[in-house]
Scaffold this motif. Sequence first.
Motif, PDB file in Angstrom:
ATOM      1  N   GLY A 146      -0.562  -6.946  -4.249  1.00  0.00           N
ATOM      2  CA  GLY A 146      -1.365  -6.210  -5.206  1.00  0.00           C
ATOM      3  C   GLY A 146      -1.000  -6.418  -6.649  1.00  0.00           C
ATOM      4  O   GLY A 146      -1.452  -5.657  -7.517  1.00  0.00           O
ATOM      5  N   LEU A 147      -0.238  -7.441  -6.972  1.00  0.00           N
ATOM      6  CA  LEU A 147       0.166  -7.664  -8.354  1.00  0.00           C
ATOM      7  C   LEU A 147      -0.927  -8.341  -9.176  1.00  0.00           C
ATOM      8  O   LEU A 147      -1.054  -8.085 -10.378  1.00  0.00           O
ATOM      9  N   THR A 148      -1.706  -9.222  -8.562  1.00  0.00           N
ATOM     10  CA  THR A 148      -2.751  -9.935  -9.279  1.00  0.00           C
ATOM     11  C   THR A 148      -3.677 -10.584  -8.257  1.00  0.00           C
ATOM     12  O   THR A 148      -3.429 -10.524  -7.044  1.00  0.00           O
ATOM     13  N   SER A 149      -4.729 -11.230  -8.752  1.00  0.00           N
ATOM     14  CA  SER A 149      -5.643 -11.945  -7.873  1.00  0.00           C
ATOM     15  C   SER A 149      -5.062 -13.298  -7.490  1.00  0.00           C
ATOM     16  O   SER A 149      -4.147 -13.807  -8.144  1.00  0.00           O
ATOM     17  N   PHE A 150      -5.637 -13.898  -6.441  1.00  0.00           N
ATOM     18  CA  PHE A 150      -5.122 -15.184  -5.987  1.00  0.00           C
ATOM     19  C   PHE A 150      -5.331 -16.271  -7.037  1.00  0.00           C
ATOM     20  O   PHE A 150      -4.448 -17.087  -7.291  1.00  0.00           O
TER      21      PHE A 150
ATOM     22  N   VAL B 181       3.392 -27.669  -5.219  1.00  0.00           N
ATOM     23  CA  VAL B 181       2.055 -27.065  -5.239  1.00  0.00           C
ATOM     24  C   VAL B 181       1.852 -26.172  -4.017  1.00  0.00           C
ATOM     25  O   VAL B 181       1.281 -25.074  -4.110  1.00  0.00           O
ATOM     26  N   LEU B 182       2.319 -26.619  -2.852  1.00  0.00           N
ATOM     27  CA  LEU B 182       2.205 -25.783  -1.648  1.00  0.00           C
ATOM     28  C   LEU B 182       3.003 -24.489  -1.795  1.00  0.00           C
ATOM     29  O   LEU B 182       2.535 -23.405  -1.407  1.00  0.00           O
ATOM     30  N   VAL B 183       4.191 -24.591  -2.359  1.00  0.00           N
ATOM     31  CA  VAL B 183       4.993 -23.385  -2.571  1.00  0.00           C
ATOM     32  C   VAL B 183       4.312 -22.457  -3.573  1.00  0.00           C
ATOM     33  O   VAL B 183       4.324 -21.230  -3.416  1.00  0.00           O
ATOM     34  N   ALA B 184       3.712 -23.039  -4.618  1.00  0.00           N
ATOM     35  CA  ALA B 184       2.993 -22.217  -5.597  1.00  0.00           C
ATOM     36  C   ALA B 184       1.828 -21.495  -4.940  1.00  0.00           C
ATOM     37  O   ALA B 184       1.553 -20.317  -5.234  1.00  0.00           O
ATOM     38  N   ALA B 185       1.111 -22.180  -4.038  1.00  0.00           N
ATOM     39  CA  ALA B 185       0.006 -21.526  -3.331  1.00  0.00           C
ATOM     40  C   ALA B 185       0.515 -20.391  -2.446  1.00  0.00           C
ATOM     41  O   ALA B 185      -0.097 -19.308  -2.386  1.00  0.00           O
ATOM     42  N   ALA B 186       1.643 -20.624  -1.754  1.00  0.00           N
ATOM     43  CA  ALA B 186       2.214 -19.555  -0.931  1.00  0.00           C
ATOM     44  C   ALA B 186       2.649 -18.371  -1.789  1.00  0.00           C
ATOM     45  O   ALA B 186       2.443 -17.203  -1.425  1.00  0.00           O
ATOM     46  N   ALA B 187       3.251 -18.655  -2.949  1.00  0.00           N
ATOM     47  CA  ALA B 187       3.651 -17.570  -3.853  1.00  0.00           C
ATOM     48  C   ALA B 187       2.436 -16.805  -4.359  1.00  0.00           C
ATOM     49  O   ALA B 187       2.471 -15.571  -4.512  1.00  0.00           O
ATOM     50  N   ALA B 188       1.329 -17.523  -4.618  1.00  0.00           N
ATOM     51  CA  ALA B 188       0.113 -16.845  -5.061  1.00  0.00           C
ATOM     52  C   ALA B 188      -0.424 -15.906  -3.981  1.00  0.00           C
ATOM     53  O   ALA B 188      -0.912 -14.806  -4.282  1.00  0.00           O
ATOM     54  N   VAL B 189      -0.337 -16.329  -2.719  1.00  0.00           N
ATOM     55  CA  VAL B 189      -0.770 -15.453  -1.630  1.00  0.00           C
ATOM     56  C   VAL B 189       0.082 -14.195  -1.590  1.00  0.00           C
ATOM     57  O   VAL B 189      -0.432 -13.069  -1.430  1.00  0.00           O
TER      58      VAL B 189
ATOM     59  N   ASP C  99       0.811  -1.210   0.000  1.00  0.00           N
ATOM     60  CA  ASP C  99       0.000   0.000   0.000  1.00  0.00           C
ATOM     61  C   ASP C  99       0.846   1.264   0.000  1.00  0.00           C
ATOM     62  O   ASP C  99       0.502   2.244  -0.657  1.00  0.00           O
ATOM     63  N   TYR C 100       1.933   1.256   0.736  1.00  0.00           N
ATOM     64  CA  TYR C 100       2.672   2.490   0.954  1.00  0.00           C
ATOM     65  C   TYR C 100       4.095   2.457   0.392  1.00  0.00           C
ATOM     66  O   TYR C 100       4.858   3.376   0.596  1.00  0.00           O
ATOM     67  N   GLY C 101       4.452   1.445  -0.277  1.00  0.00           N
ATOM     68  CA  GLY C 101       5.793   1.371  -0.820  1.00  0.00           C
ATOM     69  C   GLY C 101       5.786   0.789  -2.217  1.00  0.00           C
ATOM     70  O   GLY C 101       4.779   0.804  -2.924  1.00  0.00           O
ATOM     71  N   SER C 102       6.918   0.259  -2.625  1.00  0.00           N
ATOM     72  CA  SER C 102       7.067  -0.288  -3.975  1.00  0.00           C
ATOM     73  C   SER C 102       7.450  -1.753  -3.927  1.00  0.00           C
ATOM     74  O   SER C 102       8.173  -2.229  -4.803  1.00  0.00           O
ATOM     75  N   LEU C 103       6.972  -2.472  -2.891  1.00  0.00           N
ATOM     76  CA  LEU C 103       7.359  -3.866  -2.750  1.00  0.00           C
ATOM     77  C   LEU C 103       6.854  -4.700  -3.926  1.00  0.00           C
ATOM     78  O   LEU C 103       7.564  -5.550  -4.452  1.00  0.00           O
ATOM     79  N   GLY C 104       5.610  -4.470  -4.348  1.00  0.00           N
ATOM     80  CA  GLY C 104       5.077  -5.227  -5.471  1.00  0.00           C
ATOM     81  C   GLY C 104       5.861  -5.001  -6.747  1.00  0.00           C
ATOM     82  O   GLY C 104       6.167  -5.945  -7.483  1.00  0.00           O
TER      83      GLY C 104
END
Length: 574
Positions: A179-183, A165-173, A91-96
């Motif tokens: 704020g880059l994309t939807s889950f 698959v678990l790592v992919a789910a964590a990366a999606a979160v 929200d307040y930085g450029s992390l995304g």
Amino acid sequence: MSVRGTDMDAEAADETENEAAGQYDDELPWSEEDDDRTAETLRWLRAKRRAHQRQRRRDRAVLAYCVVLAVIGYGSGYAYRFLQQLKLGADYGSLGADLQRSLPAVFVTVTLGLAVLAARDALWRGPVVVSGPSVGWLLAQPVRRGAVLRPGFRLSAGTAAGAGVLVAAAAAVVLQVTGLTSFGGALAAALPAGLCLPLLAVSLGMAVERRPRLTRHVRRLTAPAALLLALSAGQAALAGTGRRWAPLEAVELWSGPWGWAAQPVVAVTGGQAPGWPVAVALLLAVTAAAVLYAHRDAAHVPNAQLRSRAATTSAVTSGVLALELRAAKLALLEAGGDEPKRRLRLPPPPHRYLAVVWRDLLTLLRTPGRLGRACAWTAAAAAAAGLGAGPVAEQRVTGLVVGLLCGYAAVGALAEPARLETDNVRRAAWSPFRLRTLMLHHAIVPAVLGALLGLLAAVPYALAGAAWALLLMPLCAVPFAAAAVFGACRGPARTDLLFLGGATPMGGPGPFLFAAWYAAGPLVSVTGLTLVLNTPLAHGPGARSVLPVAVMAALLTTGLLLFAARSADRLLRH
């Protein structure tokens, strides 16, 4: 000729034929149509192992329950705080934006890391591991090897894919929170990488396990691969700060599975990857071919490989369960064929007091991998200290602690001769000194070489205006050398400490006492140096900070060497 003589000749011929058949029985192929006993043998084994398998399932269920309880009870709070910090940063930085810029290099780093881990793991274990009795008895029966060995490969591949698959789910979160994309979109884009990259790593491990001639190449290529891994991690860090090189990223995105896996994630986060469907198709095709080829290879692993891996796995498991991590490490080194050695010579020392130093230097020259690891850990220590430099107290302390731990690992890699002497105290019979004096001499080379590496690591800071780092970083190597020698003289694991202090609703303090005893050397040295170095590296107080560090380093070195001498005497008594 009499009838009796004819009968005796026939019996002798039959005995000769039986001996020849027994001698070459292992070399002659058996007929699958007439002699196949696979189904019968496996059915008999399942019946005999039913009680054992039932107990194993109970143990696994208890372990899974404990892991889930620990994750929910202790990990949920940390995960929630981490996600909240990510959300605030989005929200307040450029992390995304920083994360999106570093995606190509991150996928290269992850893929290369998986490949190195899979290849090194295959030197001692590999995707297919069977028990010693199965190798010695089951595979000697007229059974199909594929029916015995391929289930192990399928289990390894399934476990790797599930973890991916678990790592992919964590990366999606993470992608959703930043704020880059939807889950849903992030999960769909990350699933090809989460499934295919682990399966490719398992297939690579299967190729190394199946072909013993590849082990030498794996050992030789580990150092260059580690260097490439460090360079790709550096590229990811630079890309995150905005310093990107578009031609290199374009090559990475199309040069192999690492880029093919990255393209859908880059596209869904707003990056430039117009050909991502083709890349996903290539990734799936290559993964399917590699898995099928590895599945075929799983049935042809030589018995010698299976026997050695069964013995090594048993030794490593025993060492870990007995908390003898050094014994487990030695088993791994012996199975993987210890690091390559070079035939180098040094002029003999002019005095016997230099004999230990001469031997330690010669050992390092003949095993350059240890010096390479020390250089890599030194670079990591300098990078961590630099990342931790800043006005934020938590960031500064974290960077300082991580940097000091990496510095201890660098100096510890140079102290391997001391550990070899204490693995079996009879090896010290060559020395004209007592064991305690020998251990003190073993601290000289790690201290001197560690100080030189620290001096080299301080050069960038000196060029940036922090010339005092040229004194502080080399000073840290001396107590680290003493801590490494003290750890070498620690002796057998004190498992009795696990049961001290009684039980409480939150558990007993025994595990913490054992951990404090086991890591006493690095714990004391890193804690002491952190207390006097807790100032920003980039804005330090200058020369005034050198005196407290020098005093603390002298105190730590003296105390640790005294305890190392006492521990060496205790080793001889026991």
